[in-house]
Write a protein that holds these residues in place. Structure first.
Motif, PDB file in Angstrom:
ATOM      1  N   CYS A   1       0.820  -1.401   0.100  1.00 28.21           N
ATOM      2  CA  CYS A   1      -0.170  -0.116   0.053  1.00 28.21           C
ATOM      3  C   CYS A   1       0.865   1.263   0.064  1.00 28.21           C
ATOM      4  O   CYS A   1       0.549   2.442   0.673  1.00 28.21           O
ATOM      5  CB  CYS A   1      -0.959   0.098   0.907  1.00 28.21           C
ATOM      6  N   LYS A   2       2.072   1.196  -0.455  1.00 29.91           N
ATOM      7  CA  LYS A   2       2.953   2.413  -0.927  1.00 29.91           C
ATOM      8  C   LYS A   2       2.824   3.095  -2.022  1.00 29.91           C
ATOM      9  O   LYS A   2       2.998   2.112  -3.222  1.00 29.91           O
ATOM     10  CB  LYS A   2       4.409   2.007  -0.303  1.00 29.91           C
ATOM     11  N   GLU A   3       2.284   4.371  -2.225  1.00 36.95           N
ATOM     12  CA  GLU A   3       2.521   4.916  -3.771  1.00 36.95           C
ATOM     13  C   GLU A   3       4.087   4.983  -4.316  1.00 36.95           C
ATOM     14  O   GLU A   3       4.877   5.213  -3.516  1.00 36.95           O
ATOM     15  CB  GLU A   3       2.016   6.494  -3.186  1.00 36.95           C
ATOM     16  N   TYR A   4       3.946   4.545  -5.405  1.00 34.85           N
ATOM     17  CA  TYR A   4       5.177   4.484  -6.067  1.00 34.85           C
ATOM     18  C   TYR A   4       5.096   5.727  -7.495  1.00 34.85           C
ATOM     19  O   TYR A   4       6.059   5.835  -7.975  1.00 34.85           O
ATOM     20  CB  TYR A   4       5.239   3.308  -6.763  1.00 34.85           C
ATOM     21  N   LEU A   5       3.908   6.210  -7.714  1.00 33.19           N
ATOM     22  CA  LEU A   5       3.788   7.415  -8.726  1.00 33.19           C
ATOM     23  C   LEU A   5       3.673   8.641  -8.002  1.00 33.19           C
ATOM     24  O   LEU A   5       2.974   8.801  -6.962  1.00 33.19           O
ATOM     25  CB  LEU A   5       2.363   7.332  -9.570  1.00 33.19           C
ATOM     26  N   THR A   6       4.676   9.685  -8.237  1.00 30.77           N
ATOM     27  CA  THR A   6       4.572  10.766  -7.854  1.00 30.77           C
ATOM     28  C   THR A   6       4.028  12.016  -8.755  1.00 30.77           C
ATOM     29  O   THR A   6       4.046  12.113 -10.072  1.00 30.77           O
ATOM     30  CB  THR A   6       6.158  11.217  -7.613  1.00 30.77           C
ATOM     31  N   LYS A   7       3.353  12.893  -8.114  1.00 24.47           N
ATOM     32  CA  LYS A   7       2.763  13.981  -9.068  1.00 24.47           C
ATOM     33  C   LYS A   7       3.723  14.901  -9.687  1.00 24.47           C
ATOM     34  O   LYS A   7       3.253  15.715 -10.560  1.00 24.47           O
ATOM     35  CB  LYS A   7       1.958  14.815  -7.888  1.00 24.47           C
ATOM     36  N   ASP A   8       4.906  14.696  -9.637  1.00 24.85           N
ATOM     37  CA  ASP A   8       6.102  15.588 -10.362  1.00 24.85           C
ATOM     38  C   ASP A   8       6.273  14.992 -11.618  1.00 24.85           C
ATOM     39  O   ASP A   8       7.221  15.308 -12.314  1.00 24.85           O
ATOM     40  CB  ASP A   8       7.206  15.833  -9.315  1.00 24.85           C
ATOM     41  N   MET A   9       5.712  13.726 -12.005  1.00 24.22           N
ATOM     42  CA  MET A   9       6.254  13.060 -13.177  1.00 24.22           C
ATOM     43  C   MET A   9       5.562  13.778 -14.205  1.00 24.22           C
ATOM     44  O   MET A   9       4.384  13.779 -14.491  1.00 24.22           O
ATOM     45  CB  MET A   9       5.671  11.721 -13.120  1.00 24.22           C
ATOM     46  N   LYS A  10       6.468  14.333 -15.115  1.00 22.79           N
ATOM     47  CA  LYS A  10       5.979  15.376 -15.973  1.00 22.79           C
ATOM     48  C   LYS A  10       5.714  14.679 -17.350  1.00 22.79           C
ATOM     49  O   LYS A  10       4.692  15.038 -18.208  1.00 22.79           O
ATOM     50  CB  LYS A  10       6.969  16.495 -16.007  1.00 22.79           C
ATOM     51  N   ALA A  11       6.461  13.716 -17.688  1.00 21.28           N
ATOM     52  CA  ALA A  11       6.062  12.828 -18.715  1.00 21.28           C
ATOM     53  C   ALA A  11       4.989  12.010 -18.867  1.00 21.28           C
ATOM     54  O   ALA A  11       4.511  11.530 -17.742  1.00 21.28           O
ATOM     55  CB  ALA A  11       7.315  12.049 -18.973  1.00 21.28           C
ATOM     56  N   LYS A  12       4.341  11.933 -19.881  1.00 22.79           N
ATOM     57  CA  LYS A  12       3.185  11.012 -20.114  1.00 22.79           C
ATOM     58  C   LYS A  12       3.418   9.749 -19.811  1.00 22.79           C
ATOM     59  O   LYS A  12       2.666   8.917 -19.296  1.00 22.79           O
ATOM     60  CB  LYS A  12       2.610  11.307 -21.295  1.00 22.79           C
ATOM     61  N   ALA A  13       4.730   9.082 -20.325  1.00 18.24           N
ATOM     62  CA  ALA A  13       5.349   7.877 -20.109  1.00 18.24           C
ATOM     63  C   ALA A  13       6.285   7.790 -19.245  1.00 18.24           C
ATOM     64  O   ALA A  13       7.424   8.482 -19.531  1.00 18.24           O
ATOM     65  CB  ALA A  13       5.322   7.321 -21.718  1.00 18.24           C
ATOM     66  N   THR A  14       6.506   6.965 -18.256  1.00 12.78           N
ATOM     67  CA  THR A  14       7.394   6.881 -17.359  1.00 12.78           C
ATOM     68  C   THR A  14       7.801   5.380 -17.074  1.00 12.78           C
ATOM     69  O   THR A  14       6.987   4.738 -16.838  1.00 12.78           O
ATOM     70  CB  THR A  14       7.048   7.437 -16.022  1.00 12.78           C
ATOM     71  N   THR A  15       9.210   5.016 -17.251  1.00 16.31           N
ATOM     72  CA  THR A  15       9.742   3.640 -17.407  1.00 16.31           C
ATOM     73  C   THR A  15      10.435   3.657 -15.734  1.00 16.31           C
ATOM     74  O   THR A  15      10.688   4.746 -15.394  1.00 16.31           O
ATOM     75  CB  THR A  15      10.479   3.492 -18.338  1.00 16.31           C
ATOM     76  N   PHE A  16      10.491   2.392 -15.278  1.00 14.69           N
ATOM     77  CA  PHE A  16      10.857   2.313 -14.131  1.00 14.69           C
ATOM     78  C   PHE A  16      12.028   1.102 -14.102  1.00 14.69           C
ATOM     79  O   PHE A  16      11.811   0.180 -14.931  1.00 14.69           O
ATOM     80  CB  PHE A  16       9.786   1.773 -12.915  1.00 14.69           C
ATOM     81  N   GLY A  17      13.133   1.061 -12.917  1.00 16.11           N
ATOM     82  CA  GLY A  17      13.847   0.063 -13.196  1.00 16.11           C
ATOM     83  C   GLY A  17      15.018  -0.048 -14.180  1.00 16.11           C
ATOM     84  O   GLY A  17      15.017   0.706 -15.255  1.00 16.11           O
ATOM     85  N   ASP A  18      16.066  -0.571 -13.702  1.00 16.24           N
ATOM     86  CA  ASP A  18      17.248  -0.754 -14.833  1.00 16.24           C
ATOM     87  C   ASP A  18      17.037  -1.430 -15.997  1.00 16.24           C
ATOM     88  O   ASP A  18      17.427  -0.972 -17.123  1.00 16.24           O
ATOM     89  CB  ASP A  18      18.292  -1.710 -14.094  1.00 16.24           C
ATOM     90  N   ASN A  19      15.950  -2.391 -15.913  1.00 20.28           N
ATOM     91  CA  ASN A  19      15.576  -3.042 -17.042  1.00 20.28           C
ATOM     92  C   ASN A  19      14.675  -2.477 -17.935  1.00 20.28           C
ATOM     93  O   ASN A  19      14.021  -2.978 -18.917  1.00 20.28           O
ATOM     94  CB  ASN A  19      15.391  -4.698 -17.068  1.00 20.28           C
ATOM     95  N   GLN A  20      13.899  -1.261 -17.156  1.00 25.13           N
ATOM     96  CA  GLN A  20      12.780  -0.778 -17.607  1.00 25.13           C
ATOM     97  C   GLN A  20      11.673  -1.699 -18.203  1.00 25.13           C
ATOM     98  O   GLN A  20      10.958  -1.569 -19.216  1.00 25.13           O
ATOM     99  CB  GLN A  20      13.085   0.169 -19.096  1.00 25.13           C
ATOM    100  N   ASP A  21      11.235  -2.740 -17.262  1.00 31.48           N
ATOM    101  CA  ASP A  21      10.256  -3.690 -17.552  1.00 31.48           C
ATOM    102  C   ASP A  21       8.875  -3.178 -17.266  1.00 31.48           C
ATOM    103  O   ASP A  21       8.015  -3.844 -17.514  1.00 31.48           O
ATOM    104  CB  ASP A  21      10.413  -5.015 -17.077  1.00 31.48           C
ATOM    105  N   TYR A  22       9.081  -1.996 -16.503  1.00 30.92           N
ATOM    106  CA  TYR A  22       7.569  -1.498 -16.213  1.00 30.92           C
ATOM    107  C   TYR A  22       7.383   0.067 -16.750  1.00 30.92           C
ATOM    108  O   TYR A  22       8.251   0.862 -16.566  1.00 30.92           O
ATOM    109  CB  TYR A  22       7.373  -1.472 -14.815  1.00 30.92           C
ATOM    110  N   MET A  23       6.331   0.173 -17.388  1.00 37.39           N
ATOM    111  CA  MET A  23       6.094   1.646 -17.953  1.00 37.39           C
ATOM    112  C   MET A  23       4.782   2.124 -17.618  1.00 37.39           C
ATOM    113  O   MET A  23       3.723   1.410 -17.927  1.00 37.39           O
ATOM    114  CB  MET A  23       6.262   1.819 -19.387  1.00 37.39           C
ATOM    115  N   PHE A  24       4.922   3.221 -17.041  1.00 34.29           N
ATOM    116  CA  PHE A  24       3.335   3.686 -16.728  1.00 34.29           C
ATOM    117  C   PHE A  24       2.950   4.881 -17.535  1.00 34.29           C
ATOM    118  O   PHE A  24       3.862   5.780 -17.803  1.00 34.29           O
ATOM    119  CB  PHE A  24       3.012   4.281 -15.242  1.00 34.29           C
ATOM    120  N   ILE A  25       1.718   4.933 -18.205  1.00 36.31           N
ATOM    121  CA  ILE A  25       1.020   5.869 -19.265  1.00 36.31           C
ATOM    122  C   ILE A  25       0.250   6.670 -18.657  1.00 36.31           C
ATOM    123  O   ILE A  25      -0.916   5.912 -18.495  1.00 36.31           O
ATOM    124  CB  ILE A  25       1.085   5.245 -20.368  1.00 36.31           C
TER     125      ILE A  25
END
Length: 754
Positions: free
Chosen positions: A504-528
């Motif tokens: 139950c911990k937020e991982y998306l922050t309101k300062d994410m300016k890009a519409k598409a944000t990748t996470f991790g060294d291998n970029q296996d997760y992308m939030f759009i």
């Protein structure tokens, strides 16, 4: 309000255009000259529909129906339908020729010219099948059913003024095989007949029975509205509804309150009815349940308690020899389960996504194989079994297949013929309900076989009632190893996102300016980050791009919380189908309801099918009466590719099992490009597209998102609203279920000698 006008006309059946066991649509040829008021459709025939039996093509029926108009045009909802009963030998021969060969019909008429009347009267004691060449017991049963359905039961529909439909009457007749017995039971036990035999919901049955009495269609000779039968039926209904919510028991006061609200006129029977054999009632804690459900939980608890100590089945293996699994070395935490399974008959391996359950399982398998110990790998669903096989490179099956299930209620492996192996390993155990687990326990002889349960108690519980993994862990009776360390968390990506979601911990922050944000060294997760109305078209565009990059439709899975709405699985499937299937729009198709299926479509099985007809490529697809088609079990959640489409059926390939699905069977499947997150549990996919629009906020929670996130193997694209995801992450699902299990396990005096 005036009554709906009824139309009476005759027509010849042309074809069945929609077919389910309880609802059918037929196209019929009606004479414009004889019936000028009957409206024809665009195909120049007339559509009739309703709860109909199988009607015979080319035969004329007399129909009474209500006219109705919708977006498809005018059709007629059948009130009464019948065909003339043959009164001559020639007419009887023609009727029998509809289901028999010419020689079979001829020999039957020659020996029993009044066979139709004899079947209607149940006067069959003098029927000698040895005189009927080519007609065995199976064929004669088909003949009998055809006569009963076309004449005796249709007469009953008319007698009961269509208040009781053909499907209701037929189910009661199938139970008693006698018209007289059917009438007797309807009069004496109307609620039992409709709810327990015809399987109608209580509210519908109640409305029908009260109408039967009000219009004096059946003379009950007592007031059904105030009867004990009605009170009992209501209580059983409420207990079943409670089970549909996942619980196995409820508080007596709650049951009484709901009963008083639903059927106040007969609620004074409550105290007496609670003593009914079908109901379990505990005076000490005021809990109540269906007796069969309580006894199932009691059996599970007693079996576990009686077999926990495996003093006669302890293995002295050097577990440390199996610390290395491939290039991976098991942690001390992971190694514990190897020692626990050696010393105990029953054990649990619990762990969250990324905690190393797969590696631990492989270590156990390596130890078993190296010490000549046999094992069976099982999972509750086809999807989960496929993942288990892929992770271990060992044979794995659904629990149903592993136990050799034979419809309707036979199991190859049971207490009389237990599984012949040293260990049964069940993965994704959180999805296992009490009924299936009882069958599994029946088939295990704990003097020779151990049981290892593997699961993730942060995932969703079984669809059916019970909460076994949670209850087992809370009772703290079964030796359990819980893997807490999440590997690869620090590298970010999907594993960090999934872990944060579970916690139950937020991982998306309101300062994410890009519409598409990748996470991790291998970029296996992308939030759009997208508005709800933009998600569907972006899902389709992304799906097409993934296909263009060399992925197959079986590599990609779209997940969403709901089935309905703009971001629901139904709408997404219809949109994705256009880009995913090059055969879309082909004239070779099968339309079922609002969905049109084409060759090459990916389909999802939505319910267990215990009698899927296997394709026999060595002979003609049409089987004769004396031949029983071979069947297979297709589990809820399995996917298939439609390989061929014919006029009345399709051929679907379920991971190498080719089955023949008729039009009515297609009501058990749906397009599988997009599915609900619930349906995906236990599965794994190369690429996942997860949808979390703002419009789904009331369904979304951290548990549901956690299941969706942990389905991917390589890459996950998460399309949704940043705000809705953050809201959902902070909200835990209410997974509390009221059951007897924890109390039964903690009360050792319940232990019995199994």
């Amino acid at each position: 309000m005036s009554e709906q006008k009824l139309f009476k006309f005759k027509g010849v059946i042309i074809k069945c255009t929609y077919n389910t066991p309880d609802y059918k649509i037929y196209a019929i040829d009606v004479s414009k000259k004889d019936y000028p008021d009957i409206k024809q459709n665009k195909y120049n025939n007339v559509s009739i529909l309703g709860e109909l039996s199988d009607l015979t093509l080319g035969v004329e029926y007399e129909i009474t129906a209500e006219e109705q108009t919708n977006k498809y045009g005018t059709s007629y909802k059948v009130v009464n339908i019948k065909r003339d009963m043959p009164t001559t030998t020639e007419g009887t021969f023609l009727f029998l020729s509809e289901i028999l060969t010419e020689n079979q019909a001829k020999v039957l008429v020659e020996n029993y010219p009044n066979i139709i009347q004899k079947v209607k009267d149940n006067d069959l004691d003098d029927i000698d099948l040895s005189k009927l060449k080519g007609i065995g017991e199976k064929t004669f049963a088909v003949i009998k059913e055809k006569i009963i359905t076309n004449f005796a039961l249709m007469d009953l529909v008319i007698e009961f003024k269509n208040v009781l439909s053909m499907s209701i009457i037929k189910k009661i007749y199938d139970e008693y095989s006698s018209i007289d017995k059917l009438k007797e039971k309807l009069k004496e036990e109307p609620y039992t007949s409709l709810t327990r035999i015809s399987r109608i919901g209580f509210k519908t049955a109640d409305s029908i029975i009260l109408q039967l009495q009000k219009e004096n269609i059946i003379d009950f000779e007592y007031d059904v509205k105030t009867s004990a039968d009605r009170c009992l039926s209501c209580m059983l209904y409420l207990l079943e509804e409670n089970e549909n919510e996942g619980h196995t028991c409820m508080n007596l006061a709650d049951l009484r309150q709901q009963c008083l609200k639903l059927v106040p006129s007969c609620a004074d029977h409550f105290v007496d009815v609670i003593k009914n054999d079908n109901i379990y009632y505990n005076k000490e804690d005021m809990t109540v349940a269906l007796r069969s459900t309580y006894e199932t939980e009691e059996y599970i608890a007693n079996t576990i308690l009686a077999n926990l100590n495996g003093t006669n089945n302890v293995w002295e293996f050097d577990a440390q020899k199996y610390k290395k699994v491939g290039e991976f070395e098991l942690s001390d935490e992971q190694m514990q389960i190897l020692d626990v399974i050696c010393k105990n008959n029953i054990a649990i391996l619990n762990g969250f996504a990324g905690a190393g359950k797969t590696a631990s399982t492989q270590g156990i398998i390596n130890m078993l194989k190296d010490n000549d110990k046999s094992f069976r790998l099982m999972s509750p669903t086809g999807r989960a079994a496929k993942v288990l096989h892929e992770n271990t490179n060992e044979p794995a099956s659904t629990i149903h297949r592993g136990l050799g299930y034979i419809p309707p209620n036979n199991w190859t492996y049971n207490k009389y013929q237990p599984l012949d192996c040293d260990v049964v390993i069940v993965d994704e155990f959180s999805m296992v309900d009490i009924w299936l687990f009882k069958r599994l326990l029946d088939a295990i002889d704990f003097k020779h076989t151990k049981l290892l349960i593997i699961g993730d108690n942060a995932q969703l519980p079984s669809v059916s009632c019970g909460n076994l993994l949670h209850d087992f862990m809370e009772a703290n009776i079964i030796p359990t190893v819980t893997l807490n360390k999440i590997f690869r968390y620090s590298s970010g990506g999907l594993m960090r996102v999934a872990t944060d979601t579970r916690c139950c911990k937020e991982y998306l922050t309101k300062d994410m300016k890009a519409k598409a944000t990748t996470f991790g060294d291998n970029q296996d997760y992308m939030f759009i980050d997208l508005a709800s109305e933009l998600i569907p078209k972006n899902v389709v565009a992304l799906y097409k791009k993934l296909l263009d990059n060399g992925n197959s439709i079986e590599d990609i899975q779209v997940l969403t919380a709901k089935n309905v709405g703009d971001c629901g699985s139904v709408q997404l499937n219809n949109m994705i189908q256009r880009v995913a299937n090059p055969n879309y729009g082909s004239e070779v198709n099968m339309k079922v309801g609002d969905t049109t299926y084409y060759q090459g479509d990916l389909i999802l099985q939505t319910v267990n099918n215990y009698t899927a007809e296997l394709v026999n490529d060595e002979k003609d697809m049409n089987w004769v009466l004396e031949d029983e088609p071979q069947t297979a079990f297709v589990a809820n959640g399995e996917t298939a590719i439609i390989e061929e489409i014919y006029n009345t059926y399709i051929i679907a390939n379920f991971n190498g099992i080719r089955v023949k699905y008729y039009r009515n069977d297609m009501n058990m499947v749906k397009l599988g490009y997009a599915i609900s997150i619930h349906k995906s549990q236990g599965g794994g996919f190369k690429t996942v597209i997860l949808c979390s629009p703002q419009s789904h906020i009331f369904m979304l929670n951290s548990n549901l998102l956690y299941v969706g996130l942990t389905r991917m193997k390589e890459k996950l694209y998460h399309l949704g609203s940043l705000q809705s995801v953050n809201q959902a992450v902070k909200k835990k699902a209410n997974l509390v279920r009221h059951t007897f299990m924890q109390k039964l396990l903690k009360n050792s005096k319940n232990t019995i000698d199994i």
